[in-house]
Design a protein around this motif. Structure first.
Motif, PDB file in Angstrom:
ATOM      1  N   ARG A 360       0.824  -1.201   0.000  1.00 29.64           N
ATOM      2  CA  ARG A 360       0.000   0.000   0.000  1.00 29.64           C
ATOM      3  C   ARG A 360       0.863   1.258   0.000  1.00 29.64           C
ATOM      4  N   VAL A 361       1.980   1.235   0.780  1.00 27.68           N
ATOM      5  CA  VAL A 361       2.885   2.392   0.785  1.00 27.68           C
ATOM      6  C   VAL A 361       3.461   2.619  -0.603  1.00 27.68           C
ATOM      7  N   LEU A 362       3.859   1.504  -1.223  1.00 27.52           N
ATOM      8  CA  LEU A 362       4.419   1.621  -2.566  1.00 27.52           C
ATOM      9  C   LEU A 362       3.376   2.114  -3.551  1.00 27.52           C
ATOM     10  N   VAL A 363       2.162   1.610  -3.379  1.00 24.26           N
ATOM     11  CA  VAL A 363       1.098   2.077  -4.290  1.00 24.26           C
ATOM     12  C   VAL A 363       0.826   3.562  -4.084  1.00 24.26           C
ATOM     13  N   ASP A 364       0.807   3.980  -2.783  1.00 23.24           N
ATOM     14  CA  ASP A 364       0.587   5.408  -2.512  1.00 23.24           C
ATOM     15  C   ASP A 364       1.703   6.245  -3.122  1.00 23.24           C
TER      16      ASP A 364
END
Length: 410
Positions: A360-364
């Protein structure tokens, strides 16, 4: 076919565990049946041996009684009064001898032709010429050896067995001395035997007639053995064992010993029902134990199946939670492998959630980067549009410079 059935209708775990229990108990069941059968055969062998051993021992006792009477008669045969032909004196002697032996009913003296000369139970000179067992008397006269005759009922309505001894003088048979033995003596021998209830002991004479029996004497003494058993006695020399109905019709294991010299047979019968009762008791105890073992095994299998099913249900819940992205909390079900698998699923769930967090961090970050790129591209497009506009204006201006210098000519 079974494979297709299993594929379309797979068995439940409880059923498989119950089948496993049944498969485990099957060899035990077969072993138990074989053991009970071995016990039955051993008991039957012991019973056969016991009846034969008892008949041997009793035949020795009966033989000893007959030998004792024969020895006493032979002693009388050597008395000088008989050798000298003093019958009146000899009558007193045999009367005293009969009174001294309570199991002697009477003593009888016959001549070489079989004629009765005197009886100890009658006064001298009062002679009963009737011979109760002429066959045994003829046998003594022909074979010139001691003989035990068939049991017969005398004038006093008392059954007696004649024991006859030849009296030889000068190498010739001169007399026959007979002692009429009451079967009471043999009855006492049989009565002293402590045999199990239902056993029957009998002594038969050479005419296959019962002369003594351990119990129910009034009913069976004096009656002949069955024809089938008579044939069996004729077919053996000294002893044997058979299975046949006894005098009361009870199926029995019969051990018998013959006394060939006297023609007597000692017969011991043990009812087969006693053996069947022992085996039935053993079978009942084994069946009860096996049924109890099966019940305990089924209860244990049911408990284990319940734990396994509960563990599988827990693992299914964990798998569903992992599939839906929820956190998995390990739960113990009492089975080590399932507990380890539950912990592994918990660890995998934690690792997955950690990876999901990083994702999720990478997607954000990727989203932010994409938005920055889109903004930069928008700015680049606006700059490109401004540049194009500028270039267009500049080109226009460059193509028409004279219009600005001479606006009035235009």
């Amino acid at each position: 076919m079974f494979k297709a059935i299993y594929q379309t209708h797979p068995p439940r775990l409880r059923f498989l565990l119950f089948m496993l229990v049944a498969a485990g108990l099957l060899p035990l069941t077969l072993l138990g049946v074989w053991s009970v059968n071995a016990v039955y055969e051993q008991q039957q062998s012991d019973l056969r041996r016991a009846t034969l051993d008892l008949s041997r021992a009793l035949s020795s006792a009966v033989n000893a009684e007959i030998e004792s009477s024969v020895a006493a008669l032979e002693t009388l045969s050597y008395h000088p009064a008989l050798s000298a032909g003093r019958y009146e004196e000899f009558h007193s002697i045999v009367r005293d001898a009969a009174q001294a032996r309570p199991y002697w009913l009477s003593v009888i003296l016959s001549d070489a032709s079989g004629k009765v000369l005197l009886r100890s139970t009658r006064p001298y000179g009062d002679v009963d010429l009737n011979v109760r067992d002429p066959d045994s008397l003829r046998q003594v006269l022909n074979e010139k050896r001691p003989v035990v005759g068939a049991s017969r009922e005398g004038t006093s309505s008392v059954v007696a067995v004649p024991v006859r001894v030849p009296v030889m003088q000068g190498g010739e048979l001169r007399y026959v001395i007979t002692a009429a033995l009451k079967p009471d003596r043999i009855d006492d021998i049989l009565a002293r035997q402590h045999v199990p209830e239902g056993w029957a002991i009998a002594v038969a004479d050479q005419a296959f007639q019962r002369m003594s029996r351990s119990h129910d004497r009034e009913q069976f003494v004096g009656k002949r053995l069955s024809e089938s058993f008579q044939r069996e006695l004729d077919n053996v020399d000294t002893e044997g064992i058979s299975v046949a109905p006894n005098a009361a019709g009870v199926e029995s294991i019969i051990g018998f010993t013959k006394l060939p010299r006297w023609g007597l047979s000692v017969i011991v019968g043990a009812p087969v029902s006693s053996l069947n009762q022992v085996v039935s008791t053993a079978l009942f105890m084994y069946a009860a134990t096996l049924a109890l073992s099966l019940l305990v095994c089924l209860l244990v299998a049911k408990t284990i199946a319940r734990r396994i099913v509960a563990g599988i249900a827990t693992l299914q819940m964990h798998a569903r939670d992992m599939g839906q992205g929820r956190a998995v909390k390990a739960q113990a079900c009492g089975i080590a492998e399932f507990d380890q698998l539950s912990k592994s699923l918990e660890t995998a769930s934690m690792e997955r959630m950690a990876v999901e967090g990083h994702r999720r961090v990478l997607v954000d970050n990727l989203d932010r980067s994409l938005r920055s790129i889109r903004a930069a591209m928008e700015q680049a497009r606006e700059a490109s549009a401004a540049k194009d506009h500028f270039l267009a204006v500049l080109g226009h201006e460059l193509r028409n410079p004279w219009r600005r210098s001479f606006p009035r000519w235009t």
